[in-house]
Design a protein around this motif. Structure first.
Motif, mmCIF file in Angstrom:
data_model
loop_
_atom_site.group_PDB
_atom_site.id
_atom_site.type_symbol
_atom_site.label_atom_id
_atom_site.label_comp_id
_atom_site.label_asym_id
_atom_site.label_seq_id
_atom_site.Cartn_x
_atom_site.Cartn_y
_atom_site.Cartn_z
ATOM 1 N N ALA A 15 -12.792 -13.890 1.237
ATOM 2 C CA ALA A 15 -11.990 -14.418 2.331
ATOM 3 C C ALA A 15 -10.915 -15.358 1.807
ATOM 4 N N GLY A 16 -9.698 -14.899 1.814
ATOM 5 C CA GLY A 16 -8.580 -15.716 1.404
ATOM 6 C C GLY A 16 -8.462 -15.911 -0.098
ATOM 7 N N GLY A 17 -9.362 -15.330 -0.887
ATOM 8 C CA GLY A 17 -9.365 -15.574 -2.317
ATOM 9 C C GLY A 17 -8.500 -14.628 -3.110
ATOM 10 N N GLY A 18 -7.954 -13.622 -2.498
ATOM 11 C CA GLY A 18 -7.132 -12.693 -3.261
ATOM 12 C C GLY A 18 -6.695 -11.543 -2.398
ATOM 13 N N PRO A 19 -6.056 -10.577 -2.995
ATOM 14 C CA PRO A 19 -5.518 -9.475 -2.213
ATOM 15 C C PRO A 19 -6.621 -8.591 -1.668
ATOM 16 N N PRO A 20 -6.363 -7.966 -0.530
ATOM 17 C CA PRO A 20 -7.349 -7.020 -0.013
ATOM 18 C C PRO A 20 -7.440 -5.821 -0.934
ATOM 19 N N SER A 21 -8.617 -5.241 -1.005
ATOM 20 C CA SER A 21 -8.795 -4.121 -1.925
ATOM 21 C C SER A 21 -8.714 -2.774 -1.242
ATOM 22 N N VAL A 144 -0.520 -1.329 -3.870
ATOM 23 C CA VAL A 144 0.404 -1.734 -2.808
ATOM 24 C C VAL A 144 -0.112 -2.999 -2.124
ATOM 25 N N ALA A 145 -1.413 -3.061 -1.847
ATOM 26 C CA ALA A 145 -1.985 -4.248 -1.215
ATOM 27 C C ALA A 145 -1.811 -5.477 -2.107
ATOM 28 N N MET A 146 -2.016 -5.293 -3.408
ATOM 29 C CA MET A 146 -1.848 -6.410 -4.344
ATOM 30 C C MET A 146 -0.394 -6.868 -4.358
ATOM 31 N N ILE A 147 0.540 -5.934 -4.406
ATOM 32 C CA ILE A 147 1.967 -6.286 -4.416
ATOM 33 C C ILE A 147 2.319 -7.058 -3.154
ATOM 34 N N THR A 157 10.708 -3.951 1.145
ATOM 35 C CA THR A 157 11.002 -2.606 1.637
ATOM 36 C C THR A 157 10.159 -1.614 0.838
ATOM 37 N N ASP A 158 10.080 -0.397 1.326
ATOM 38 C CA ASP A 158 9.359 0.648 0.595
ATOM 39 C C ASP A 158 9.965 0.858 -0.790
ATOM 40 N N ASN A 159 11.304 0.799 -0.894
ATOM 41 C CA ASN A 159 11.967 0.971 -2.189
ATOM 42 C C ASN A 159 11.589 -0.153 -3.148
ATOM 43 N N GLN A 160 11.511 -1.385 -2.666
ATOM 44 C CA GLN A 160 11.126 -2.505 -3.517
ATOM 45 C C GLN A 160 9.675 -2.351 -3.999
ATOM 46 N N ILE A 161 8.809 -1.923 -3.098
ATOM 47 C CA ILE A 161 7.408 -1.710 -3.472
ATOM 48 C C ILE A 161 7.314 -0.607 -4.521
ATOM 49 N N GLN A 162 8.052 0.480 -4.330
ATOM 50 C CA GLN A 162 8.035 1.579 -5.303
ATOM 51 C C GLN A 162 8.549 1.114 -6.666
ATOM 52 N N ALA A 163 9.587 0.284 -6.660
ATOM 53 C CA ALA A 163 10.134 -0.225 -7.928
ATOM 54 C C ALA A 163 9.100 -1.098 -8.636
ATOM 55 N N LEU A 164 8.432 -1.968 -7.900
ATOM 56 C CA LEU A 164 7.408 -2.820 -8.498
ATOM 57 C C LEU A 164 6.234 -1.993 -9.011
ATOM 58 N N VAL A 167 7.190 -0.606 -12.353
ATOM 59 C CA VAL A 167 7.147 -1.616 -13.418
ATOM 60 C C VAL A 167 5.706 -1.888 -13.824
ATOM 61 N N ILE A 168 4.843 -2.042 -12.856
ATOM 62 C CA ILE A 168 3.436 -2.339 -13.139
ATOM 63 C C ILE A 168 2.783 -1.171 -13.884
ATOM 64 N N LYS A 169 3.015 0.034 -13.416
ATOM 65 C CA LYS A 169 2.408 1.202 -14.052
ATOM 66 C C LYS A 169 2.951 1.431 -15.455
ATOM 67 N N ALA A 170 4.208 1.052 -15.684
ATOM 68 C CA ALA A 170 4.817 1.235 -17.002
ATOM 69 C C ALA A 170 4.342 0.158 -17.981
ATOM 70 N N GLY A 171 3.751 -0.894 -17.441
ATOM 71 C CA GLY A 171 3.265 -1.961 -18.307
ATOM 72 C C GLY A 171 4.368 -2.902 -18.763
ATOM 73 N N ASP A 172 5.502 -2.872 -18.089
ATOM 74 C CA ASP A 172 6.639 -3.716 -18.483
ATOM 75 C C ASP A 172 6.627 -5.076 -17.803
ATOM 76 N N GLY A 173 5.715 -5.266 -16.879
ATOM 77 C CA GLY A 173 5.706 -6.530 -16.142
ATOM 78 C C GLY A 173 4.536 -7.403 -16.528
ATOM 79 N N PRO A 174 4.305 -8.417 -15.737
ATOM 80 C CA PRO A 174 3.226 -9.372 -16.043
ATOM 81 C C PRO A 174 1.839 -8.761 -15.906
#
Length: 176
Positions: A15-21, A144-147, A157-164, A167-174
């Motif tokens: 509860a409130g401790g992190g993103p929904p799974s 998507v829930a984590m983002i 936007t959907d485009n921003q979520i897709q871009a993120l 990046v995450i899947k490519a391993g280029d981000g945090p």
């Protein structure tokens, strides 16, 4: 007592401790003492995303029922041992004796090891019920829930979520 398994990198953070799974691939959900309710909760948490077949739903229910029986049998056979180990751990913690605390922690883990094995095996059985394409859908929904959680209060936007996601899947981000 915690009566369900969590997946590495998955599961509900609380509860409130992190993103929904959006559900947990290998177990959890609902009331672990009521396997029908637990299975129903598990299925409902994932069905809209992955689309379970009726056969999968029955298999999931059967796994939850079997797991509940095994947990009840474990509890009946080991309640005194687990309780004593928990009390010893509490006593050791209160004494602040590091060696006693470590021994008590290990004894408690050993007392609960068969229960952890029950949960792990149930999770493995559940994992086999879910098709690879369904797992991919679930992982995508979790991402998507984590983002969305990490970018609150902004609404992407959907485009921003897709871009993120890219990046995450490519391993280029945090997260990579």
């Amino acid at each position: 007592a915690v009566l369900f398994a969590q997946t590495p990198g998955g599961g509900n953070w609380g509860a409130g401790g992190g993103p929904p799974s959006g559900g947990n691939i290998v177990g959890g959900g609902g009331n672990p003492k009521n396997p029908a309710e637990a299975a129903k909760s598990y299925i409902q948490s994932m069905d809209a995303t992955v689309g379970f077949t009726d056969d999968q739903k029955q298999q999931i229910n059967d796994i939850f029922v079997d797991r509940a029986k095994q947990v009840a049998d474990f509890d009946a056979q080991n309640a005194d041992k687990v309780k004593a180990a928990g009390e010893a751990m509490s006593k050791a913690f209160n004494s602040q004796d590091q060696d006693a605390m470590e021994k008590a922690r290990q004894d408690y883990q050993n007392a609960r090891a068969p229960l952890n094995d029950i949960m792990k095996k149930a999770g493995e059985r559940l994992d086999k019920v879910i098709a690879p394409a369904q797992k991919a859908k679930q992982e995508d929904a979790r991402l998507v829930a984590m983002i969305k959680w990490l970018t609150k209060p902004a609404e992407l936007t959907d485009n921003q979520i897709q871009a993120l996601k890219g990046v995450i899947k490519a391993g280029d981000g945090p997260f990579g």
